[in-house]
Design a protein around this motif. Structure first.
Motif, mmCIF file in Angstrom:
data_model
loop_
_atom_site.group_PDB
_atom_site.id
_atom_site.type_symbol
_atom_site.label_atom_id
_atom_site.label_comp_id
_atom_site.label_asym_id
_atom_site.label_seq_id
_atom_site.Cartn_x
_atom_site.Cartn_y
_atom_site.Cartn_z
ATOM 1 N N MET A 156 0.786 -1.199 -0.082
ATOM 2 C CA MET A 156 -0.042 -0.152 -0.099
ATOM 3 C C MET A 156 0.935 1.239 -0.055
ATOM 4 S SD MET A 156 -3.446 -1.170 2.635
ATOM 5 C CE MET A 156 -2.158 -1.445 3.729
ATOM 6 N N ARG A 157 0.302 2.487 -0.358
ATOM 7 C CA ARG A 157 1.012 3.662 -0.595
ATOM 8 C C ARG A 157 0.305 4.440 0.735
ATOM 9 N NH1 ARG A 157 -1.954 7.839 -3.145
ATOM 10 N NH2 ARG A 157 -3.855 7.038 -4.191
ATOM 11 N N PRO A 158 1.323 5.384 1.277
ATOM 12 C CA PRO A 158 0.899 6.407 2.232
ATOM 13 C C PRO A 158 0.121 7.425 1.483
ATOM 14 C CG PRO A 158 3.483 6.801 1.929
ATOM 15 C CD PRO A 158 2.781 5.475 1.105
ATOM 16 N N VAL A 159 -1.114 7.881 1.906
ATOM 17 C CA VAL A 159 -1.778 9.130 1.377
ATOM 18 C C VAL A 159 -1.810 10.103 2.303
ATOM 19 C CG1 VAL A 159 -2.876 7.499 -0.012
ATOM 20 C CG2 VAL A 159 -4.001 8.057 2.187
ATOM 21 N N ALA A 160 -1.683 10.115 3.728
ATOM 22 C CA ALA A 160 -1.755 11.286 4.647
ATOM 23 C C ALA A 160 -1.031 10.686 6.015
ATOM 24 C CB ALA A 160 -3.346 11.630 4.759
ATOM 25 N N GLY A 161 -0.810 11.885 6.702
ATOM 26 C CA GLY A 161 -0.195 11.577 8.247
ATOM 27 C C GLY A 161 -0.711 12.789 8.891
ATOM 28 N N THR A 162 -0.733 12.495 10.312
ATOM 29 C CA THR A 162 -0.854 13.649 11.156
ATOM 30 C C THR A 162 -0.229 13.338 12.656
ATOM 31 O OG1 THR A 162 -2.428 15.040 12.184
ATOM 32 C CG2 THR A 162 -2.984 12.636 12.351
ATOM 33 N N PRO A 163 0.378 14.350 13.082
ATOM 34 C CA PRO A 163 1.092 13.949 14.462
ATOM 35 C C PRO A 163 0.544 14.220 15.755
ATOM 36 C CG PRO A 163 1.278 16.541 13.786
ATOM 37 C CD PRO A 163 0.560 15.758 12.693
ATOM 38 N N PHE A 164 0.958 13.609 16.622
ATOM 39 C CA PHE A 164 0.221 13.770 18.199
ATOM 40 C C PHE A 164 1.257 13.079 19.042
ATOM 41 C CE2 PHE A 164 -0.316 9.259 17.352
ATOM 42 C CZ PHE A 164 -0.811 8.816 18.253
ATOM 43 N N VAL A 165 1.024 13.170 20.458
ATOM 44 C CA VAL A 165 1.683 12.730 21.180
ATOM 45 C C VAL A 165 1.146 11.424 21.855
ATOM 46 C CG1 VAL A 165 2.798 13.146 23.845
ATOM 47 C CG2 VAL A 165 2.436 14.914 21.999
ATOM 48 N N PHE A 166 2.051 10.245 21.841
ATOM 49 C CA PHE A 166 1.400 8.981 22.163
ATOM 50 C C PHE A 166 2.129 8.441 23.308
ATOM 51 C CE2 PHE A 166 1.647 4.453 21.287
ATOM 52 C CZ PHE A 166 0.195 3.967 21.667
ATOM 53 N N HIS A 167 1.798 8.279 24.362
ATOM 54 C CA HIS A 167 2.482 7.926 25.505
ATOM 55 C C HIS A 167 3.678 8.677 25.800
ATOM 56 C CE1 HIS A 167 0.519 3.393 25.162
ATOM 57 N NE2 HIS A 167 -0.322 4.557 25.258
ATOM 58 N N GLY A 168 3.329 10.070 25.616
ATOM 59 C CA GLY A 168 4.473 11.053 26.100
ATOM 60 C C GLY A 168 5.432 11.039 24.907
ATOM 61 N N GLU A 169 5.346 10.651 23.864
ATOM 62 C CA GLU A 169 6.481 10.581 22.639
ATOM 63 C C GLU A 169 5.659 11.279 21.504
ATOM 64 O OE1 GLU A 169 9.104 7.157 21.858
ATOM 65 O OE2 GLU A 169 8.182 6.202 23.724
ATOM 66 N N GLU A 170 6.675 11.963 20.807
ATOM 67 C CA GLU A 170 6.164 12.270 19.486
ATOM 68 C C GLU A 170 5.761 11.096 18.640
ATOM 69 O OE1 GLU A 170 9.428 14.700 18.009
ATOM 70 O OE2 GLU A 170 8.782 16.399 19.156
ATOM 71 N N ALA A 171 4.840 11.306 17.946
ATOM 72 C CA ALA A 171 4.294 10.036 17.068
ATOM 73 C C ALA A 171 3.637 10.484 15.861
ATOM 74 C CB ALA A 171 3.336 9.167 17.971
ATOM 75 N N VAL A 172 3.163 9.595 14.996
ATOM 76 C CA VAL A 172 2.442 10.005 13.548
ATOM 77 C C VAL A 172 1.479 8.926 13.487
ATOM 78 C CG1 VAL A 172 2.526 10.206 11.090
ATOM 79 C CG2 VAL A 172 4.345 11.423 12.587
ATOM 80 N N ILE A 173 0.227 9.254 13.123
ATOM 81 C CA ILE A 173 -0.733 8.303 12.676
ATOM 82 C C ILE A 173 -1.010 8.353 10.966
ATOM 83 C CG2 ILE A 173 -3.163 7.359 12.374
ATOM 84 C CD1 ILE A 173 -3.472 8.109 15.445
ATOM 85 N N ALA A 174 -0.480 7.456 10.193
ATOM 86 C CA ALA A 174 -0.404 7.599 8.873
ATOM 87 C C ALA A 174 -1.334 6.535 8.011
ATOM 88 C CB ALA A 174 0.946 6.888 8.349
ATOM 89 N N VAL A 175 -2.126 7.109 7.135
ATOM 90 C CA VAL A 175 -3.094 6.520 6.421
ATOM 91 C C VAL A 175 -2.511 5.783 5.151
ATOM 92 C CG1 VAL A 175 -5.474 6.797 5.122
ATOM 93 C CG2 VAL A 175 -4.825 8.136 7.247
ATOM 94 N N PHE A 176 -2.639 4.368 5.016
ATOM 95 C CA PHE A 176 -2.342 3.802 3.954
ATOM 96 C C PHE A 176 -3.444 3.504 2.765
ATOM 97 C CE2 PHE A 176 1.332 3.765 6.937
ATOM 98 C CZ PHE A 176 2.325 3.680 6.227
ATOM 99 N N GLU A 177 -3.294 3.136 1.556
ATOM 100 C CA GLU A 177 -4.376 2.853 0.751
ATOM 101 C C GLU A 177 -3.761 1.635 -0.012
ATOM 102 O OE1 GLU A 177 -6.261 6.094 -0.847
ATOM 103 O OE2 GLU A 177 -7.780 6.539 0.990
ATOM 104 N N GLY A 178 -4.447 0.933 -0.745
ATOM 105 C CA GLY A 178 -4.153 -0.167 -1.690
ATOM 106 C C GLY A 178 -4.757 -1.409 -1.897
#
Length: 474
Positions: A156-178
Protein backbone atom coordinates in the motif's frame (compact mmCIF):
# COMPACT_ATOMS: atom_id res chain seq x y z
CA UNK A 1 -54.19 40.54 84.67
CA UNK A 2 -50.49 40.09 85.48
CA UNK A 3 -50.40 36.95 83.33
CA UNK A 4 -51.80 38.82 80.36
CA UNK A 5 -49.31 41.62 80.88
CA UNK A 6 -46.44 39.13 80.97
CA UNK A 7 -47.65 37.56 77.72
CA UNK A 8 -47.81 40.94 76.02
CA UNK A 9 -44.30 41.76 77.27
CA UNK A 10 -42.98 38.45 75.97
CA UNK A 11 -44.71 38.97 72.63
CA UNK A 12 -43.30 42.48 72.38
CA UNK A 13 -39.80 41.24 73.26
CA UNK A 14 -40.00 38.48 70.67
CA UNK A 15 -41.15 40.94 68.04
CA UNK A 16 -38.29 43.27 68.89
CA UNK A 17 -35.83 40.38 68.70
CA UNK A 18 -37.20 39.31 65.28
CA UNK A 19 -37.05 42.91 64.05
CA UNK A 20 -33.49 43.21 65.33
CA UNK A 21 -32.44 39.97 63.62
CA UNK A 22 -34.14 41.07 60.43
CA UNK A 23 -32.29 44.38 60.58
CA UNK A 24 -29.00 42.55 61.10
CA UNK A 25 -29.72 40.29 58.12
CA UNK A 26 -30.59 43.30 55.96
CA UNK A 27 -27.41 45.07 57.08
CA UNK A 28 -25.32 41.98 56.34
CA UNK A 29 -26.95 41.60 52.93
CA UNK A 30 -26.38 45.27 52.18
CA UNK A 31 -22.75 44.97 53.30
CA UNK A 32 -22.23 41.90 51.10
CA UNK A 33 -23.92 43.63 48.17
CA UNK A 34 -21.77 46.72 48.61
CA UNK A 35 -18.65 44.54 48.89
CA UNK A 36 -19.62 42.55 45.79
CA UNK A 37 -20.39 45.72 43.87
CA UNK A 38 -17.07 47.22 44.92
CA UNK A 39 -15.22 44.09 43.80
CA UNK A 40 -17.05 44.12 40.47
CA UNK A 41 -16.27 47.79 39.96
CA UNK A 42 -12.63 47.26 40.98
CA UNK A 43 -12.39 44.26 38.64
CA UNK A 44 -13.87 46.27 35.79
CA UNK A 45 -11.51 49.16 36.49
CA UNK A 46 -8.56 46.78 36.60
CA UNK A 47 -9.54 45.39 33.20
CA UNK A 48 -9.87 48.88 31.79
CA UNK A 49 -6.53 49.92 33.28
CA UNK A 50 -4.81 46.78 31.97
CA UNK A 51 -6.33 47.35 28.53
CA UNK A 52 -5.08 50.94 28.49
CA UNK A 53 -1.62 49.87 29.67
CA UNK A 54 -1.47 47.15 27.03
CA UNK A 55 -2.50 49.52 24.24
CA UNK A 56 -0.06 52.23 25.33
CA UNK A 57 2.77 49.74 25.75
CA UNK A 58 2.10 48.33 22.28
CA UNK A 59 2.22 51.83 20.80
CA UNK A 60 5.42 52.57 22.74
CA UNK A 61 6.94 49.38 21.31
CA UNK A 62 6.12 50.70 17.83
CA UNK A 63 7.76 53.99 18.80
CA UNK A 64 10.93 52.17 19.80
CA UNK A 65 10.87 50.33 16.43
CA UNK A 66 10.76 53.67 14.65
CA UNK A 67 13.54 55.06 16.85
CA UNK A 68 15.80 52.07 16.16
CA UNK A 69 15.10 52.24 12.42
CA UNK A 70 16.11 55.93 12.40
CA UNK A 71 19.11 55.84 14.74
CA UNK A 72 20.16 52.20 14.71
CA UNK A 73 21.11 50.02 17.70
CA UNK A 74 22.92 52.97 19.31
CA UNK A 75 19.53 54.45 20.22
CA UNK A 76 19.39 51.91 23.05
CA UNK A 77 22.02 53.97 24.90
CA UNK A 78 19.61 56.89 25.29
CA UNK A 79 16.49 57.50 27.35
CA UNK A 80 13.93 54.94 26.17
CA UNK A 81 10.89 56.49 27.79
CA UNK A 82 7.46 56.97 26.18
CA UNK A 83 4.40 58.77 27.60
CA UNK A 84 1.15 57.81 25.86
CA UNK A 85 -2.44 58.30 27.08
CA UNK A 86 -1.29 58.79 30.67
CA UNK A 87 0.85 55.62 30.67
CA UNK A 88 4.59 56.01 31.08
CA UNK A 89 6.46 53.07 29.48
CA UNK A 90 10.19 52.61 30.07
CA UNK A 91 12.36 50.18 28.08
CA UNK A 92 15.54 48.63 29.50
CA UNK A 93 18.05 46.77 27.32
CA UNK A 94 18.52 43.22 28.61
CA UNK A 95 20.85 41.69 26.03
CA UNK A 96 22.01 41.90 22.41
CA UNK A 97 22.89 39.19 19.94
CA UNK A 98 22.37 37.99 16.41
CA UNK A 99 19.20 36.65 14.83
CA UNK A 100 18.76 34.68 11.67
CA UNK A 101 16.11 33.05 9.58
CA UNK A 102 17.23 29.43 9.79
CA UNK A 103 16.77 27.47 6.60
CA UNK A 104 17.08 23.74 6.20
CA UNK A 105 16.80 20.93 3.66
CA UNK A 106 15.64 17.36 4.18
CA UNK A 107 16.70 15.04 1.31
CA UNK A 108 14.22 12.53 -0.14
CA UNK A 109 14.75 9.82 -2.74
CA UNK A 110 11.21 9.87 -4.12
CA UNK A 111 9.32 13.10 -3.44
CA UNK A 112 6.40 12.11 -5.67
CA UNK A 113 5.33 9.29 -3.37
CA UNK A 114 6.28 11.00 -0.11
CA UNK A 115 4.04 12.07 2.75
CA UNK A 116 5.66 14.77 4.90
CA UNK A 117 4.56 15.33 8.53
CA UNK A 118 6.07 18.04 10.76
CA UNK A 119 5.92 16.38 14.18
CA UNK A 120 7.12 18.62 17.01
CA UNK A 121 10.91 18.48 17.03
CA UNK A 122 11.16 16.20 13.98
CA UNK A 123 10.14 16.08 10.36
CA UNK A 124 8.72 12.64 9.57
CA UNK A 125 8.63 11.37 5.98
CA UNK A 126 7.02 8.30 4.46
CA UNK A 127 8.10 7.34 0.95
CA UNK A 128 7.58 4.27 -1.19
CA UNK A 129 10.73 2.40 -2.15
CA UNK A 130 9.32 0.57 -5.19
CA UNK A 131 9.88 -2.89 -3.70
CA UNK A 132 6.68 -3.42 -1.68
CA UNK A 133 7.80 -1.35 1.27
CA UNK A 134 7.56 2.16 2.70
CA UNK A 135 10.53 3.85 4.32
CA UNK A 136 9.81 5.93 7.44
CA UNK A 137 12.39 8.54 8.43
CA UNK A 138 12.53 10.80 11.50
CA UNK A 139 14.69 13.83 10.64
CA UNK A 140 16.09 16.07 13.36
CA UNK A 141 14.75 19.62 13.15
CA UNK A 142 18.14 20.86 14.42
CA UNK A 143 20.63 18.97 12.25
CA UNK A 144 18.36 17.94 9.32
CA UNK A 145 19.90 14.46 9.57
CA UNK A 146 17.93 11.22 10.04
CA UNK A 147 17.71 10.14 13.68
CA UNK A 148 15.63 7.03 13.07
CA UNK A 149 14.79 5.08 9.93
CA UNK A 150 12.82 1.87 9.47
CA UNK A 151 10.85 0.09 6.77
CA UNK A 152 7.21 -1.01 6.70
CA UNK A 153 6.64 -4.03 4.47
CA UNK A 154 3.48 -3.26 2.51
CA UNK A 155 2.16 -2.96 -1.04
CA UNK A 156 0.00 0.00 0.00
CA UNK A 157 1.01 3.62 -0.45
CA UNK A 158 0.93 6.35 2.21
CA UNK A 159 -1.64 9.08 1.47
CA UNK A 160 -1.75 11.18 4.65
CA UNK A 161 -0.36 11.55 8.14
CA UNK A 162 -0.88 13.64 11.25
CA UNK A 163 1.26 14.18 14.39
CA UNK A 164 0.27 13.72 18.03
CA UNK A 165 1.76 12.71 21.37
CA UNK A 166 1.46 8.99 22.14
CA UNK A 167 2.37 7.87 25.66
CA UNK A 168 4.51 11.00 26.04
CA UNK A 169 6.43 10.53 22.76
CA UNK A 170 6.17 12.29 19.41
CA UNK A 171 4.18 10.05 17.11
CA UNK A 172 2.38 9.94 13.78
CA UNK A 173 -0.74 8.19 12.57
CA UNK A 174 -0.47 7.48 8.84
CA UNK A 175 -3.15 6.43 6.37
CA UNK A 176 -2.19 3.81 3.77
CA UNK A 177 -4.31 2.76 0.77
CA UNK A 178 -4.06 -0.07 -1.73
CA UNK A 179 -5.78 -3.18 -3.05
CA UNK A 180 -9.16 -1.77 -2.05
CA UNK A 181 -8.39 -1.46 1.64
CA UNK A 182 -7.19 1.22 4.05
CA UNK A 183 -4.63 0.64 6.78
CA UNK A 184 -4.03 2.94 9.77
CA UNK A 185 -0.61 2.78 11.43
CA UNK A 186 0.55 4.52 14.59
CA UNK A 187 4.30 4.74 14.96
CA UNK A 188 6.99 6.50 16.97
CA UNK A 189 10.73 6.58 16.37
CA UNK A 190 10.77 3.09 17.92
CA UNK A 191 8.61 1.67 15.12
CA UNK A 192 4.95 0.74 14.66
CA UNK A 193 3.00 0.84 17.93
CA UNK A 194 -0.45 -0.09 16.57
CA UNK A 195 -2.17 -0.75 13.27
CA UNK A 196 -5.52 -1.84 11.88
CA UNK A 197 -7.46 -2.29 8.64
CA UNK A 198 -10.58 -0.13 8.23
CA UNK A 199 -13.16 0.64 5.54
CA UNK A 200 -11.59 1.57 2.23
CA UNK A 201 -13.34 4.91 1.75
CA UNK A 202 -12.57 6.72 5.02
CA UNK A 203 -10.03 9.12 3.49
CA UNK A 204 -10.50 11.26 0.43
CA UNK A 205 -8.60 14.18 -1.04
CA UNK A 206 -9.30 17.20 1.14
CA UNK A 207 -10.19 15.20 4.24
CA UNK A 208 -9.09 16.62 7.59
CA UNK A 209 -7.46 14.31 10.14
CA UNK A 210 -6.24 14.69 13.70
CA UNK A 211 -4.97 12.22 16.28
CA UNK A 212 -5.13 11.69 20.03
CA UNK A 213 -5.32 9.09 22.76
CA UNK A 214 -8.33 7.22 24.15
CA UNK A 215 -8.74 7.03 27.95
CA UNK A 216 -7.25 3.52 27.81
CA UNK A 217 -4.22 4.79 25.89
CA UNK A 218 -5.23 3.53 22.45
CA UNK A 219 -4.33 5.79 19.50
CA UNK A 220 -7.35 7.43 17.88
CA UNK A 221 -7.80 9.12 14.51
CA UNK A 222 -10.59 11.56 13.62
CA UNK A 223 -11.47 11.80 9.93
CA UNK A 224 -13.87 14.41 8.56
CA UNK A 225 -14.50 15.85 5.14
CA UNK A 226 -14.38 19.35 6.62
CA UNK A 227 -17.95 19.26 7.90
CA UNK A 228 -19.17 19.02 11.48
CA UNK A 229 -19.71 15.25 11.15
CA UNK A 230 -17.03 12.59 10.94
CA UNK A 231 -15.73 9.35 12.42
CA UNK A 232 -13.18 8.46 15.07
CA UNK A 233 -11.18 5.25 14.58
CA UNK A 234 -9.33 3.15 17.13
CA UNK A 235 -5.99 2.27 15.55
CA UNK A 236 -5.61 -0.85 17.66
CA UNK A 237 -9.01 -2.49 17.27
CA UNK A 238 -10.33 -0.94 14.04
CA UNK A 239 -13.54 0.03 15.79
CA UNK A 240 -15.06 3.36 14.89
CA UNK A 241 -17.78 5.69 16.10
CA UNK A 242 -19.57 8.57 14.47
CA UNK A 243 -18.56 11.91 15.96
CA UNK A 244 -20.08 15.35 15.57
CA UNK A 245 -19.66 18.96 16.65
CA UNK A 246 -21.70 22.19 16.43
CA UNK A 247 -22.20 23.89 13.06
CA UNK A 248 -19.29 26.02 11.89
CA UNK A 249 -16.77 23.67 13.60
CA UNK A 250 -15.48 20.15 13.03
CA UNK A 251 -14.50 17.31 15.38
CA UNK A 252 -10.81 17.59 16.24
CA UNK A 253 -8.32 16.75 18.97
CA UNK A 254 -7.28 19.82 20.96
CA UNK A 255 -3.68 20.63 21.79
CA UNK A 256 -4.06 19.14 25.28
CA UNK A 257 -5.14 15.80 23.78
CA UNK A 258 -8.85 16.07 24.57
CA UNK A 259 -11.42 15.66 21.83
CA UNK A 260 -13.62 18.50 20.66
CA UNK A 261 -16.88 16.91 19.57
CA UNK A 262 -18.98 14.07 20.88
CA UNK A 263 -19.69 10.44 19.95
CA UNK A 264 -22.76 10.43 22.18
CA UNK A 265 -24.53 13.68 21.30
CA UNK A 266 -26.29 13.94 17.95
CA UNK A 267 -25.59 17.01 15.81
CA UNK A 268 -27.51 18.03 12.69
CA UNK A 269 -25.44 18.23 9.52
CA UNK A 270 -24.15 21.76 8.97
CA UNK A 271 -25.02 22.83 5.44
CA UNK A 272 -22.65 25.81 5.31
CA UNK A 273 -19.13 26.02 3.94
CA UNK A 274 -16.67 23.33 4.98
CA UNK A 275 -13.88 24.00 7.44
CA UNK A 276 -10.73 25.18 5.67
CA UNK A 277 -8.45 25.67 8.67
CA UNK A 278 -8.29 24.62 12.32
CA UNK A 279 -5.68 25.98 14.73
CA UNK A 280 -5.19 26.33 18.46
CA UNK A 281 -4.08 29.08 20.79
CA UNK A 282 -5.00 31.01 23.92
CA UNK A 283 -7.09 33.56 22.10
CA UNK A 284 -8.75 35.14 25.16
CA UNK A 285 -5.60 35.18 27.35
CA UNK A 286 -7.06 33.08 30.16
CA UNK A 287 -4.28 30.49 30.17
CA UNK A 288 -6.53 27.75 28.73
CA UNK A 289 -6.19 26.41 25.19
CA UNK A 290 -8.87 27.45 22.69
CA UNK A 291 -9.55 26.36 19.11
CA UNK A 292 -10.37 28.45 16.03
CA UNK A 293 -12.22 27.26 12.92
CA UNK A 294 -12.19 29.08 9.58
CA UNK A 295 -14.59 28.51 6.68
CA UNK A 296 -14.97 30.49 3.47
CA UNK A 297 -17.39 32.78 5.28
CA UNK A 298 -16.89 32.58 9.04
CA UNK A 299 -14.35 32.51 11.85
CA UNK A 300 -15.42 30.67 15.02
CA UNK A 301 -13.70 30.23 18.38
CA UNK A 302 -14.27 27.45 20.89
CA UNK A 303 -13.38 28.59 24.41
CA UNK A 304 -11.56 25.89 26.36
CA UNK A 305 -12.62 27.55 29.62
CA UNK A 306 -16.34 28.18 29.08
CA UNK A 307 -16.98 25.71 26.22
CA UNK A 308 -18.79 28.51 24.39
CA UNK A 309 -18.52 29.06 20.64
CA UNK A 310 -18.12 32.66 19.45
CA UNK A 311 -18.68 33.18 15.75
CA UNK A 312 -18.02 35.99 13.29
CA UNK A 313 -19.74 35.89 9.93
CA UNK A 314 -20.52 39.42 8.70
CA UNK A 315 -21.82 38.26 5.34
CA UNK A 316 -18.76 38.40 3.10
CA UNK A 317 -16.00 35.98 2.12
CA UNK A 318 -13.27 35.32 4.68
CA UNK A 319 -9.99 36.03 2.86
CA UNK A 320 -7.36 35.95 5.60
CA UNK A 321 -7.28 35.20 9.30
CA UNK A 322 -4.86 34.60 12.13
CA UNK A 323 -3.68 35.50 15.60
CA UNK A 324 -1.08 38.18 16.36
CA UNK A 325 0.06 37.95 19.97
CA UNK A 326 0.52 41.25 21.76
CA UNK A 327 -1.39 43.24 19.14
CA UNK A 328 -4.76 42.35 17.61
CA UNK A 329 -5.07 38.80 18.90
CA UNK A 330 -7.38 36.65 16.78
CA UNK A 331 -8.73 38.51 13.77
CA UNK A 332 -9.97 38.08 10.22
CA UNK A 333 -10.55 40.02 7.01
CA UNK A 334 -13.74 39.68 4.99
CA UNK A 335 -14.44 40.93 1.48
CA UNK A 336 -18.04 42.09 1.53
CA UNK A 337 -20.51 41.70 -1.38
CA UNK A 338 -20.20 45.46 -1.95
CA UNK A 339 -16.45 45.05 -2.49
CA UNK A 340 -15.58 46.73 0.81
CA UNK A 341 -13.05 45.20 3.18
CA UNK A 342 -14.04 44.56 6.80
CA UNK A 343 -11.69 43.54 9.62
CA UNK A 344 -12.96 41.97 12.86
CA UNK A 345 -11.03 40.98 15.97
CA UNK A 346 -11.95 38.92 19.04
CA UNK A 347 -12.66 41.12 22.08
CA UNK A 348 -14.04 40.45 25.57
CA UNK A 349 -17.64 40.43 24.38
CA UNK A 350 -17.22 38.85 20.94
CA UNK A 351 -15.87 39.99 17.58
CA UNK A 352 -15.68 43.71 16.91
CA UNK A 353 -14.54 45.96 14.05
CA UNK A 354 -11.05 47.48 14.03
CA UNK A 355 -8.82 49.45 11.68
CA UNK A 356 -5.65 47.45 10.96
CA UNK A 357 -2.10 48.65 10.41
CA UNK A 358 -0.78 48.65 6.86
CA UNK A 359 1.11 45.40 7.49
CA UNK A 360 -2.25 43.61 7.70
CA UNK A 361 -3.27 44.92 4.28
CA UNK A 362 -0.44 43.46 2.19
CA UNK A 363 -2.67 40.79 0.66
CA UNK A 364 -2.35 37.84 3.05
CA UNK A 365 -3.95 34.63 1.80
CA UNK A 366 -5.34 32.18 4.32
CA UNK A 367 -3.85 32.05 7.78
CA UNK A 368 -1.16 34.40 9.02
CA UNK A 369 0.51 34.51 12.41
CA UNK A 370 2.75 36.91 14.26
CA UNK A 371 3.80 38.80 17.34
CA UNK A 372 4.14 42.49 18.00
CA UNK A 373 4.37 44.39 14.73
CA UNK A 374 5.45 41.39 12.65
CA UNK A 375 3.34 39.00 10.57
CA UNK A 376 4.27 35.91 8.59
CA UNK A 377 2.14 33.95 6.17
CA UNK A 378 1.46 33.60 2.45
CA UNK A 379 1.18 36.44 -0.09
CA UNK A 380 0.79 35.69 -3.81
CA UNK A 381 1.65 32.06 -3.19
CA UNK A 382 4.94 32.77 -1.40
CA UNK A 383 5.75 32.53 2.31
CA UNK A 384 6.86 35.96 3.54
CA UNK A 385 7.57 37.87 6.73
CA UNK A 386 6.64 41.54 7.03
CA UNK A 387 6.58 44.25 9.68
CA UNK A 388 4.80 47.55 10.17
CA UNK A 389 8.14 49.35 9.71
CA UNK A 390 8.15 48.39 6.02
CA UNK A 391 10.43 45.35 6.21
CA UNK A 392 9.35 42.41 4.00
CA UNK A 393 11.25 39.24 3.14
CA UNK A 394 10.27 36.38 0.83
CA UNK A 395 11.00 33.07 2.52
CA UNK A 396 9.83 30.29 0.19
CA UNK A 397 8.03 30.34 -3.14
CA UNK A 398 5.65 27.77 -4.53
CA UNK A 399 3.24 25.38 -2.84
CA UNK A 400 4.14 25.98 0.81
CA UNK A 401 2.64 24.44 3.94
CA UNK A 402 3.18 25.04 7.64
CA UNK A 403 3.91 23.01 10.74
CA UNK A 404 6.43 22.66 13.55
CA UNK A 405 9.50 20.47 13.16
CA UNK A 406 11.99 22.02 15.59
CA UNK A 407 10.00 22.53 18.77
CA UNK A 408 9.73 26.28 18.24
CA UNK A 409 7.24 28.53 16.49
CA UNK A 410 5.55 27.98 13.14
CA UNK A 411 7.78 26.76 10.29
CA UNK A 412 7.29 26.84 6.50
CA UNK A 413 7.95 23.91 4.14
CA UNK A 414 8.00 23.30 0.41
CA UNK A 415 8.51 20.02 -1.43
CA UNK A 416 11.31 20.48 -3.97
CA UNK A 417 12.67 18.18 -6.66
CA UNK A 418 14.81 16.09 -4.33
CA UNK A 419 13.63 16.89 -0.82
CA UNK A 420 11.85 19.30 1.49
CA UNK A 421 12.93 22.92 1.90
CA UNK A 422 12.25 24.47 5.30
CA UNK A 423 12.30 27.90 6.90
CA UNK A 424 12.24 27.75 10.69
CA UNK A 425 10.75 30.30 13.08
CA UNK A 426 10.78 33.18 10.59
CA UNK A 427 9.66 35.74 13.18
CA UNK A 428 13.16 35.48 14.67
CA UNK A 429 14.48 37.44 11.69
CA UNK A 430 17.97 37.89 10.30
CA UNK A 431 20.30 40.56 11.68
CA UNK A 432 20.99 42.19 15.05
CA UNK A 433 18.75 41.09 17.89
CA UNK A 434 18.09 43.26 20.96
CA UNK A 435 15.97 42.24 23.95
CA UNK A 436 14.21 44.86 26.10
CA UNK A 437 12.19 44.56 29.30
CA UNK A 438 9.47 47.11 30.07
CA UNK A 439 7.72 48.65 33.02
CA UNK A 440 4.61 50.83 32.98
CA UNK A 441 3.53 53.59 35.35
CA UNK A 442 -0.15 54.46 35.37
CA UNK A 443 -2.21 56.30 37.95
CA UNK A 444 0.49 56.07 40.59
CA UNK A 445 1.14 52.36 40.15
CA UNK A 446 4.18 50.78 38.45
CA UNK A 447 3.93 47.26 37.01
CA UNK A 448 6.24 45.08 34.88
CA UNK A 449 5.31 44.81 31.22
CA UNK A 450 6.22 42.51 28.36
CA UNK A 451 9.67 41.52 27.15
CA UNK A 452 10.28 42.53 23.53
CA UNK A 453 12.78 41.16 21.03
CA UNK A 454 13.80 43.54 18.23
CA UNK A 455 15.53 42.39 15.05
CA UNK A 456 17.33 45.07 13.03
CA UNK A 457 18.12 44.64 9.33
CA UNK A 458 20.22 46.66 6.94
CA UNK A 459 18.72 46.57 3.46
CA UNK A 460 19.30 48.86 0.49
CA UNK A 461 21.02 51.47 2.59
CA UNK A 462 18.38 51.71 5.30
CA UNK A 463 17.47 49.96 8.54
CA UNK A 464 14.29 47.93 8.94
CA UNK A 465 13.10 46.82 12.38
CA UNK A 466 10.47 44.44 13.67
CA UNK A 467 9.71 43.25 17.17
CA UNK A 468 8.16 40.18 18.76
CA UNK A 469 7.13 39.26 22.28
CA UNK A 470 9.28 36.97 24.38
CA UNK A 471 6.67 36.34 27.06
CA UNK A 472 3.58 37.70 28.76
CA UNK A 473 4.28 39.94 31.73
CA UNK A 474 0.65 40.37 32.84
Amino acid sequence: MKKATNVRRKSTGAALMIALLAAVVVMMAATLLISLTRRMVDSHLDRLNNAQISLSESSAADGLSLLLSQRGPGAANGDLHFDLAGVSTEFSLVETGTAGVRNGFFPLDNVFSAVVVPAGSHLVTLQGTGDSSVQVTFFSGDTFNPTTQFTIETDMRPVAGTPFVFHGEEAVIAVFEGAGITYLACFTSDGIQAGTVVDSDIYRSGSMISAGEAPDGSPLLIVTGGSNLGAVFNCETGEFSHVGSPGGTCPVFLSDGTMFGSVQQSFPSFGGAHIEDVFGGDFNNDGIADMAFATRFSLSVYSGATHEIIKAGPGGSLVSWGSVEGRTGLCGMWKMPSGDIRWLRLAYDGFTDFNPDMVYELGWQGRFTGRGNTLTGVIDGSAVIASSTGYILELLTGDVFTGNADGGEIDFFRIADNGVEACFNPVNGDGIQMTFSTQNSYRGKTTPGETYIYSIYESEGRLSVYHTLEGLGR
